[in-house]
Design a protein around this motif. Sequence first.
Motif, mmCIF file in Angstrom:
data_model
loop_
_atom_site.group_PDB
_atom_site.id
_atom_site.type_symbol
_atom_site.label_atom_id
_atom_site.label_comp_id
_atom_site.label_asym_id
_atom_site.label_seq_id
_atom_site.Cartn_x
_atom_site.Cartn_y
_atom_site.Cartn_z
ATOM 1 N N TYR A 81 0.507 -1.624 0.185
ATOM 2 C CA TYR A 81 0.156 0.213 -0.521
ATOM 3 C C TYR A 81 1.180 1.625 -0.453
ATOM 4 N N CYS A 82 0.156 2.295 -0.967
ATOM 5 C CA CYS A 82 0.908 3.740 -0.512
ATOM 6 C C CYS A 82 -0.140 4.257 0.930
ATOM 7 N N ALA A 83 0.846 5.509 0.660
ATOM 8 C CA ALA A 83 0.114 6.631 1.853
ATOM 9 C C ALA A 83 0.611 7.463 1.984
ATOM 10 N N ALA A 84 -0.327 8.814 2.281
ATOM 11 C CA ALA A 84 0.438 9.991 2.413
ATOM 12 C C ALA A 84 -0.202 10.544 3.630
ATOM 13 N N SER A 85 0.687 11.805 3.966
ATOM 14 C CA SER A 85 0.437 12.114 5.750
ATOM 15 C C SER A 85 1.547 13.629 5.591
ATOM 16 N N ASP A 86 0.769 13.947 6.592
ATOM 17 C CA ASP A 86 1.858 15.341 7.247
ATOM 18 C C ASP A 86 3.022 15.090 8.013
ATOM 19 N N CYS A 87 3.791 14.493 7.444
ATOM 20 C CA CYS A 87 5.337 13.544 7.501
ATOM 21 C C CYS A 87 5.036 13.591 9.185
ATOM 22 N N PRO A 88 5.116 12.710 9.209
ATOM 23 C CA PRO A 88 4.604 12.284 10.678
ATOM 24 C C PRO A 88 6.590 11.450 11.434
ATOM 25 N N SER A 89 7.458 12.157 12.304
ATOM 26 C CA SER A 89 8.687 12.164 13.302
ATOM 27 C C SER A 89 9.284 10.603 12.582
ATOM 28 N N ILE A 90 8.037 9.425 12.785
ATOM 29 C CA ILE A 90 8.275 8.156 12.605
ATOM 30 C C ILE A 90 7.549 7.647 11.205
ATOM 31 N N PHE A 91 8.162 7.626 9.902
ATOM 32 C CA PHE A 91 7.601 6.823 9.011
ATOM 33 C C PHE A 91 6.099 5.683 8.861
ATOM 34 N N SER A 92 7.283 4.574 9.883
ATOM 35 C CA SER A 92 6.908 3.238 9.747
ATOM 36 C C SER A 92 5.083 2.643 10.406
ATOM 37 N N VAL A 93 4.044 4.326 11.026
ATOM 38 C CA VAL A 93 3.410 4.306 12.106
ATOM 39 C C VAL A 93 2.105 4.022 11.305
ATOM 40 N N PRO A 94 1.227 3.555 11.059
ATOM 41 C CA PRO A 94 0.288 3.257 10.155
ATOM 42 C C PRO A 94 -1.183 4.619 10.212
ATOM 43 N N SER A 95 -1.341 4.887 11.961
ATOM 44 C CA SER A 95 -1.471 5.680 12.072
ATOM 45 C C SER A 95 -2.295 7.000 11.814
ATOM 46 N N LYS A 96 -0.404 7.560 11.312
ATOM 47 C CA LYS A 96 -0.205 8.705 11.037
ATOM 48 C C LYS A 96 -0.493 9.119 9.998
ATOM 49 N N TYR A 97 -0.791 8.173 9.457
ATOM 50 C CA TYR A 97 -1.024 8.013 7.082
ATOM 51 C C TYR A 97 -2.710 8.817 7.525
ATOM 52 N N ASP A 98 -3.071 10.237 6.781
ATOM 53 C CA ASP A 98 -4.713 10.349 6.756
ATOM 54 C C ASP A 98 -4.952 9.510 4.986
ATOM 55 N N TYR A 99 -3.920 9.774 4.547
ATOM 56 C CA TYR A 99 -4.506 8.557 2.698
ATOM 57 C C TYR A 99 -3.976 7.116 2.881
ATOM 58 N N TRP A 100 -4.981 6.669 1.967
ATOM 59 C CA TRP A 100 -4.437 5.031 1.770
ATOM 60 C C TRP A 100 -4.612 4.566 -0.090
ATOM 61 N N GLY A 101 -3.872 4.183 -0.567
ATOM 62 C CA GLY A 101 -4.278 3.169 -1.235
ATOM 63 C C GLY A 101 -4.616 1.728 -0.900
ATOM 64 N N GLN A 102 -5.031 1.024 -2.551
ATOM 65 C CA GLN A 102 -6.544 0.190 -2.048
ATOM 66 C C GLN A 102 -5.248 -1.263 -2.152
ATOM 67 N N GLY A 103 -3.810 -0.973 -2.669
ATOM 68 C CA GLY A 103 -3.296 -2.281 -2.201
ATOM 69 C C GLY A 103 -3.274 -2.811 -3.510
ATOM 70 N N THR A 104 -1.636 -3.194 -3.990
ATOM 71 C CA THR A 104 -1.324 -4.612 -5.554
ATOM 72 C C THR A 104 -0.622 -5.303 -4.252
ATOM 73 N N GLN A 105 -0.901 -6.711 -5.193
ATOM 74 C CA GLN A 105 -0.677 -7.975 -4.557
ATOM 75 C C GLN A 105 0.930 -7.901 -5.268
ATOM 76 N N VAL A 106 2.336 -8.933 -4.637
ATOM 77 C CA VAL A 106 3.298 -9.190 -5.073
ATOM 78 C C VAL A 106 3.673 -9.863 -3.603
ATOM 79 N N THR A 107 3.679 -11.119 -4.657
ATOM 80 C CA THR A 107 4.308 -12.933 -4.504
ATOM 81 C C THR A 107 4.780 -13.204 -4.933
ATOM 82 N N VAL A 108 6.333 -13.717 -4.496
ATOM 83 C CA VAL A 108 7.165 -14.243 -4.590
ATOM 84 C C VAL A 108 7.910 -14.928 -4.164
ATOM 85 N N SER A 109 8.289 -16.222 -5.422
ATOM 86 C CA SER A 109 7.860 -18.129 -5.093
ATOM 87 C C SER A 109 9.784 -17.870 -5.061
#
Length: 122
Positions: free
Chosen positions: A94-122
């Motif tokens: 998923y891609c996500a957009a925010s107002d620049c949280p201090s830590i990038f990896s916290v999902p709750s800090k993001y306001d907008y999200w895409g629908q997702g794209t599946q990646v499968t590695v075998s």
Amino acid sequence: VQLVESGGGSVQAGGSLILSCAASGLALSSTCMAWFRQVPGKEREGVAGIRTVDGSTSYTDSVKGRFTISKDNAKNTLYLQMNNLKPEDTATYYCAASDCPSIFSVPSKYDYWGQGTQVTVS
């Protein structure tokens, strides 16, 4: 605001993929962006983030040296270049957009999200 991911698919281990996230309703030039991934039954994980002020990037340890986040402000598109893919990279991304949280990896800090794209590695 709309974020639309594309570029997912199925690849063999060691292969590469480029994910894209086309944004509308906001300007990537003034928005911090990130890529997350999620496997069913697990929490959403921050993979990579990019800041607007200086273009600095951050990565989770497991993808450092293999993934590269970038953006094209003119095309208003975010990218994730994924090289040397491993089976453990299999997830919905998923891609996500925010107002620049201090830590990038916290999902709750993001306001907008895409629908997702599946990646499968075998």
